[in-house]
Design a protein around this motif. Structure first.
Motif, short mmCIF file in Angstrom:
data_model
loop_
_atom_site.label_atom_id
_atom_site.label_comp_id
_atom_site.label_asym_id
_atom_site.label_seq_id
_atom_site.Cartn_x
_atom_site.Cartn_y
_atom_site.Cartn_z
N SER A 135 0.76 -1.20 -0.02
CA SER A 135 -0.12 -0.03 0.07
C SER A 135 0.88 1.13 -0.05
O SER A 135 0.36 2.44 -0.28
CB SER A 135 -0.83 -0.02 1.22
OG SER A 135 -0.24 0.37 2.46
N ASN A 144 -6.11 4.70 -9.60
CA ASN A 144 -5.72 3.47 -8.80
C ASN A 144 -5.08 3.88 -7.29
O ASN A 144 -4.84 2.83 -6.78
CB ASN A 144 -4.77 2.60 -9.75
CG ASN A 144 -5.25 2.29 -10.96
OD1 ASN A 144 -6.45 2.16 -11.15
ND2 ASN A 144 -4.41 1.82 -11.88
N LYS A 146 -4.68 4.20 -3.61
CA LYS A 146 -5.40 4.04 -2.54
C LYS A 146 -4.54 4.44 -1.25
O LYS A 146 -3.43 4.84 -1.21
CB LYS A 146 -5.31 2.27 -2.44
CG LYS A 146 -5.81 1.69 -3.66
CD LYS A 146 -5.69 0.03 -3.17
CE LYS A 146 -6.33 -0.46 -4.66
NZ LYS A 146 -6.16 -2.22 -4.46
N ASP A 147 -5.32 4.58 -0.12
CA ASP A 147 -4.62 5.16 0.83
C ASP A 147 -3.66 4.05 1.53
O ASP A 147 -4.15 2.96 1.63
CB ASP A 147 -5.96 5.53 1.94
CG ASP A 147 -6.73 6.50 1.66
OD1 ASP A 147 -6.27 7.44 1.01
OD2 ASP A 147 -7.83 6.65 2.15
#
Length: 200
Positions: A135, A144, A146-147
């Motif tokens: 991540s 695309n 994400k956190d």
């Protein structure tokens, strides 16, 4: 007789130094006259002189500029093919790992917590630590993005490891058994496994 003459040694050294993208005139220079990237190429040439089948590369590009990193990684991939080499490539940079590796072992405090082929690890990560690592990889496509998963707590000291699962002090999915028992290995394929109570 495995002894080489001085002329034969010089020939081998010149061949390897040119193989890593340097000119043989470099052999007359002092270490302080080389850039970081050139020094890394020399280190690779020194390893090649021994005609190895297996090379351990511990953070080989971490101290280099991004543009130089790409050159060194591409050089390693090229040498891997030319000499049929196996690399144990150690790095914290998951984007570099993805580019150069066939198989990936994710380690936490000295223990492999997940292992699989590169596509298995990146497409279907299982261990919470693997998911947190992936991540944090920068995403070029904003759609695309994400956190990142933020791990809580401090990294335990290797001299005072926690009982049970070593990751339980920072894991967002921690359960009671994680604190006292060693997690079992769960096989997801012949090439992919993870050690975590989530999959018992």
């Amino acid at each position: 007789n495995t002894e080489l003459s001085k002329k034969e040694i010089e020939k081998v050294v010149e061949e390897k130094i040119e193989k890593v993208g340097l000119n043989k005139s470099c052999l007359d220079l002092y270490p302080h006259e080389f850039s970081g990237g050139q020094r890394q190429r020399i280190a690779i040439a020194r390893a090649l002189v021994l005609n190895p089948e297996f090379i351990i590369a511990d953070e080989p590009v971490s101290a280099l500029d991004v543009s130089i990193q790409a050159q060194i990684i591409n050089l390693l991939k090229e040498l891997k093919e030319d000499y049929n080499l196996t690399f144990l490539f150690i790095s914290h940079d998951m984007s570099v790992i993805k580019y150069i590796s066939d198989r990936i072992a994710i380690m936490y405090l000295g223990e492999i917590v997940e292992l699989g082929r590169t596509e298995e690890i990146f497409k279907d990560p299982k261990h919470p630590y693997t998911k947190a690592l992936l991540s944090s990889v920068p995403e070029l496509n904003p759609q695309n993005k994400k956190d990142p998963i933020k791990l809580q707590g401090e990294l335990p000291s290797p001299e005072d490891l926690p009982q049970g699962c070593k990751f339980h002090t920072r894991c967002p999915f921690v359960m009671e058994e994680c604190k006292t028992k060693t997690p079992p290995q769960k096989d997801f394929s012949d090439t992919h496994f993870c050690k975590c109570f989530l999959y018992k």
